[in-house]
Design a protein around this motif. Structure first.
Motif, PDB file in Angstrom:
ATOM      1  N   ALA A  31       7.589  11.130 -14.091  1.00  0.00           N
ATOM      2  CA  ALA A  31       7.166  12.122 -13.096  1.00  0.00           C
ATOM      3  C   ALA A  31       5.751  11.841 -12.607  1.00  0.00           C
ATOM      4  N   LYS A  32       5.475  12.314 -11.390  1.00  0.00           N
ATOM      5  CA  LYS A  32       4.150  12.169 -10.785  1.00  0.00           C
ATOM      6  C   LYS A  32       3.420  13.496 -10.812  1.00  0.00           C
ATOM      7  N   ILE A  33       2.104  13.408 -10.903  1.00  0.00           N
ATOM      8  CA  ILE A  33       1.275  14.602 -10.792  1.00  0.00           C
ATOM      9  C   ILE A  33       1.469  15.183  -9.400  1.00  0.00           C
ATOM     10  N   SER A  34       1.643  16.488  -9.335  1.00  0.00           N
ATOM     11  CA  SER A  34       1.988  17.143  -8.075  1.00  0.00           C
ATOM     12  C   SER A  34       0.997  16.790  -6.962  1.00  0.00           C
ATOM     13  N   GLY A  35       1.552  16.323  -5.835  1.00  0.00           N
ATOM     14  CA  GLY A  35       0.738  16.004  -4.672  1.00  0.00           C
ATOM     15  C   GLY A  35       0.079  14.650  -4.709  1.00  0.00           C
ATOM     16  N   THR A  36       0.385  13.830  -5.715  1.00  0.00           N
ATOM     17  CA  THR A  36      -0.219  12.503  -5.834  1.00  0.00           C
ATOM     18  C   THR A  36       0.861  11.470  -6.136  1.00  0.00           C
ATOM     19  N   THR A  37       0.451  10.209  -6.158  1.00  0.00           N
ATOM     20  CA  THR A  37       1.349   9.124  -6.573  1.00  0.00           C
ATOM     21  C   THR A  37       1.070   8.690  -8.010  1.00  0.00           C
ATOM     22  N   ILE A  38       0.234   9.443  -8.717  1.00  0.00           N
ATOM     23  CA  ILE A  38      -0.190   9.074 -10.068  1.00  0.00           C
ATOM     24  C   ILE A  38       0.779   9.666 -11.090  1.00  0.00           C
ATOM     25  N   PRO A  39       1.374   8.834 -11.948  1.00  0.00           N
ATOM     26  CA  PRO A  39       2.296   9.360 -12.962  1.00  0.00           C
ATOM     27  C   PRO A  39       1.560  10.131 -14.056  1.00  0.00           C
ATOM     28  N   TYR A  40       2.278  11.020 -14.716  1.00  0.00           N
ATOM     29  CA  TYR A  40       1.682  11.856 -15.755  1.00  0.00           C
ATOM     30  C   TYR A  40       1.159  11.057 -16.946  1.00  0.00           C
ATOM     31  N   ILE A  41       1.691   9.857 -17.168  1.00  0.00           N
ATOM     32  CA  ILE A  41       1.236   9.059 -18.305  1.00  0.00           C
ATOM     33  C   ILE A  41      -0.239   8.708 -18.184  1.00  0.00           C
ATOM     34  N   MET A  42      -0.792   8.761 -16.967  1.00  0.00           N
ATOM     35  CA  MET A  42      -2.204   8.469 -16.788  1.00  0.00           C
ATOM     36  C   MET A  42      -3.093   9.560 -17.391  1.00  0.00           C
ATOM     37  N   VAL A  43      -2.548  10.756 -17.583  1.00  0.00           N
ATOM     38  CA  VAL A  43      -3.349  11.843 -18.161  1.00  0.00           C
ATOM     39  C   VAL A  43      -3.715  11.538 -19.615  1.00  0.00           C
ATOM     40  N   PRO A  44      -2.730  11.257 -20.502  1.00  0.00           N
ATOM     41  CA  PRO A  44      -3.137  10.891 -21.872  1.00  0.00           C
ATOM     42  C   PRO A  44      -3.966   9.616 -21.923  1.00  0.00           C
ATOM     43  N   PHE A  45      -3.691   8.666 -20.999  1.00  0.00           N
ATOM     44  CA  PHE A  45      -4.507   7.452 -20.995  1.00  0.00           C
ATOM     45  C   PHE A  45      -5.961   7.779 -20.685  1.00  0.00           C
ATOM     46  N   LEU A  46      -6.213   8.597 -19.665  1.00  0.00           N
ATOM     47  CA  LEU A  46      -7.596   8.936 -19.296  1.00  0.00           C
ATOM     48  C   LEU A  46      -8.284   9.703 -20.412  1.00  0.00           C
ATOM     49  N   ILE A  47      -7.542  10.576 -21.093  1.00  0.00           N
ATOM     50  CA  ILE A  47      -8.134  11.300 -22.229  1.00  0.00           C
ATOM     51  C   ILE A  47      -8.538  10.320 -23.322  1.00  0.00           C
ATOM     52  N   LEU A  48      -7.637   9.387 -23.646  1.00  0.00           N
ATOM     53  CA  LEU A  48      -7.961   8.381 -24.662  1.00  0.00           C
ATOM     54  C   LEU A  48      -9.108   7.488 -24.218  1.00  0.00           C
ATOM     55  N   LEU A  49      -9.138   7.137 -22.932  1.00  0.00           N
ATOM     56  CA  LEU A  49     -10.214   6.286 -22.423  1.00  0.00           C
ATOM     57  C   LEU A  49     -11.571   6.957 -22.607  1.00  0.00           C
ATOM     58  N   VAL A  50     -11.659   8.234 -22.267  1.00  0.00           N
ATOM     59  CA  VAL A  50     -12.923   8.965 -22.435  1.00  0.00           C
ATOM     60  C   VAL A  50     -13.324   8.995 -23.906  1.00  0.00           C
ATOM     61  N   LEU A  51     -12.363   9.260 -24.785  1.00  0.00           N
ATOM     62  CA  LEU A  51     -12.662   9.317 -26.216  1.00  0.00           C
ATOM     63  C   LEU A  51     -13.126   7.957 -26.737  1.00  0.00           C
ATOM     64  N   PHE A  52     -12.456   6.893 -26.318  1.00  0.00           N
ATOM     65  CA  PHE A  52     -12.834   5.554 -26.776  1.00  0.00           C
ATOM     66  C   PHE A  52     -14.211   5.157 -26.253  1.00  0.00           C
TER      67      PHE A  52
ATOM     68  N   ASN B 175       2.818   3.956  -7.565  1.00  0.00           N
ATOM     69  CA  ASN B 175       3.426   4.678  -8.677  1.00  0.00           C
ATOM     70  C   ASN B 175       4.059   3.725  -9.687  1.00  0.00           C
ATOM     71  N   TYR B 176       4.857   2.778  -9.194  1.00  0.00           N
ATOM     72  CA  TYR B 176       5.503   1.824 -10.093  1.00  0.00           C
ATOM     73  C   TYR B 176       4.490   0.887 -10.746  1.00  0.00           C
ATOM     74  N   LEU B 177       3.417   0.561 -10.046  1.00  0.00           N
ATOM     75  CA  LEU B 177       2.370  -0.274 -10.627  1.00  0.00           C
ATOM     76  C   LEU B 177       1.754   0.412 -11.842  1.00  0.00           C
ATOM     77  N   LEU B 178       1.411   1.686 -11.702  1.00  0.00           N
ATOM     78  CA  LEU B 178       0.798   2.424 -12.811  1.00  0.00           C
ATOM     79  C   LEU B 178       1.783   2.632 -13.953  1.00  0.00           C
TER      80      LEU B 178
ATOM     81  N   GLY C 296       0.786  -1.230   0.000  1.00  0.00           N
ATOM     82  CA  GLY C 296       0.000   0.000   0.000  1.00  0.00           C
ATOM     83  C   GLY C 296       0.812   1.271   0.000  1.00  0.00           C
ATOM     84  N   GLN C 297       2.134   1.177  -0.089  1.00  0.00           N
ATOM     85  CA  GLN C 297       2.960   2.371  -0.073  1.00  0.00           C
ATOM     86  C   GLN C 297       2.827   3.150  -1.376  1.00  0.00           C
ATOM     87  N   PRO C 298       2.962   4.485  -1.316  1.00  0.00           N
ATOM     88  CA  PRO C 298       2.819   5.307  -2.523  1.00  0.00           C
ATOM     89  C   PRO C 298       3.756   4.907  -3.648  1.00  0.00           C
ATOM     90  N   ILE C 299       4.989   4.540  -3.313  1.00  0.00           N
ATOM     91  CA  ILE C 299       5.935   4.190  -4.370  1.00  0.00           C
ATOM     92  C   ILE C 299       5.499   2.931  -5.113  1.00  0.00           C
TER      93      ILE C 299
END
Length: 351
Positions: free
Chosen positions: A174-195, A58-61, A52-55
């Motif tokens: 890199a991670k989104i500021s203040g979170t453990t979520i990497p920036y690569i999730m941003v384009p993925f979420l955009i593509l997910l919404v479009l799909f 992060n590595y999982l995503l 459950g650790q943040p790191i």
């Protein structure tokens, strides 16, 4: 198209929509995968030290990001009843094209654009052979799997390119500021919404399901079957190339053997997520849950010092059980709908 085929497809769709919306959503294979994901996450957080650790999150995503990206177009392709086994090799080829461009002195942005162009052309080549020449997608993409991988290895050989701009390699991790979520999730979420919008709320998406249920019926209904499939293969090549660029930046290395075997992980996640191998059925939220489920299992088992071979065996067993379980459930459903159906006696010679 035979009358029996059209009737079977029509009955299948009608039975699906006879159920209330809440039941179609909650009592489904996809929701079962979501529930299993929640159970595995909770169990791993309680039982596996450090999960459950943040790191770890992060590595999982970061690890599952390429699979999440490629699974989006792969889902649409498999709903039509086709498959693309060349996506992993395209990731490697795009990685090599990016590395070779940077090594030749091109700006990274130009090299990345060339990699995306190669991805689109590779997808178009697959689509041309499947839709125009009329070859089966399984045979075509097995061939291009070897072709793209051969080109990737041939361009760089055993050389690894590692001189990428530090700003880009840092951004890939890199991670989104203040979170453990990497920036690569941003384009993925955009593509997910479009799909999701395309698949669920457009005529193009309804045509994808129609092709999977019955290609002939879809064509008579006005769906451009060949054009739809061609666009999906192009899309798969383009997204795979984007995943290849990310893969290169994330590990800071362009090699001909990058992402070897990735296509099997993508297909396993798509099938586990509820997409029928025969086409005509599947939802993106189930596929996303399946990718995360496989990622969580792998991460938790690695933290528990389980070897990669055992992890692969567990993943394979889970996939086989999902396919067999779906077939068993379909058989039980048919038996419940027609419990007293008996085979008709054969006509006698006298009659």
């Amino acid at each position: 198209m035979t009358t029996a085929t059209a009737t079977t497809s029509s009955n299948r769709v009608t039975r699906d929509f006879e159920k209330p919306l809440w039941r179609r959503v909650l009592v489904s294979r996809e929701m079962g995968v979501v529930a299993l994901l929640i159970v595995v996450v909770i169990y791993s957080m309680v039982s596996v030290r450090g999960f459950g650790q943040p790191i770890t999150v992060n590595y999982l995503l970061l690890d599952v990001a390429p699979i999440l990206l490629i699974a989006l177009p792969m889902t649409l392709i498999m709903i039509t009843g086709e498959i693309d086994l060349s996506v992993g090799s395209m990731v490697g080829l795009a990685s090599v094209v990016t590395g070779a461009g940077v090594h030749a002195g091109l700006p990274f942005e130009v090299a990345a654009f060339l990699a995306l162009l190669v991805g689109a052309l590779g997808g178009a080549f697959n689509g041309f052979l499947v839709t125009v020449v009329g070859l089966p997608s399984l045979a075509v993409t097995i061939g291009t799997l070897a072709l793209f991988r051969g080109l990737a290895v041939g361009l760089l050989g055993t050389t690894a390119v590692t001189d990428f701009p530090e700003a880009w390699t840092a951004l890939a991790k890199a991670k989104i500021s203040g979170t453990t979520i990497p920036y690569i999730m941003v384009p993925f979420l955009i593509l997910l919404v479009l799909f999701v919008i395309v698949l669920q709320f457009t005529p193009f998406g309804r045509g994808i399901y129609a092709i999977g249920l019955s290609k002939e019926a879809a064509r008579f209904s006005g769906v451009h079957v060949e054009r739809t499939k061609f666009l999906l293969f192009v899309l798969a090549g383009l997204v795979s190339a984007f995943a290849g660029i990310y893969y290169t930046l994330r590990f800071g290395s362009a090699r001909g053997d990058n992402a070897t075997g990735l296509e099997l992980q993508v297909i396993a996640a798509v099938v586990l997520g509820g997409v029928s191998v025969f086409g005509g059925r599947g939802q993106l939220y189930g596929v996303v849950a399946a990718v995360l489920l496989i990622g969580v299992l792998s991460s938790a088992l690695r933290l528990a010092n389980v070897t990669s071979d055992v992890i692969n065996v567990i993943t394979g067993v889970l996939l086989v059980l999902s396919v067999v379980g779906a077939s068993v459930l379909t058989w039980l459903q048919k038996r419940r709908q027609h419990p007293n159906r008996l085979p008709r006696p054969a006509p006698s010679a006298a009659s």
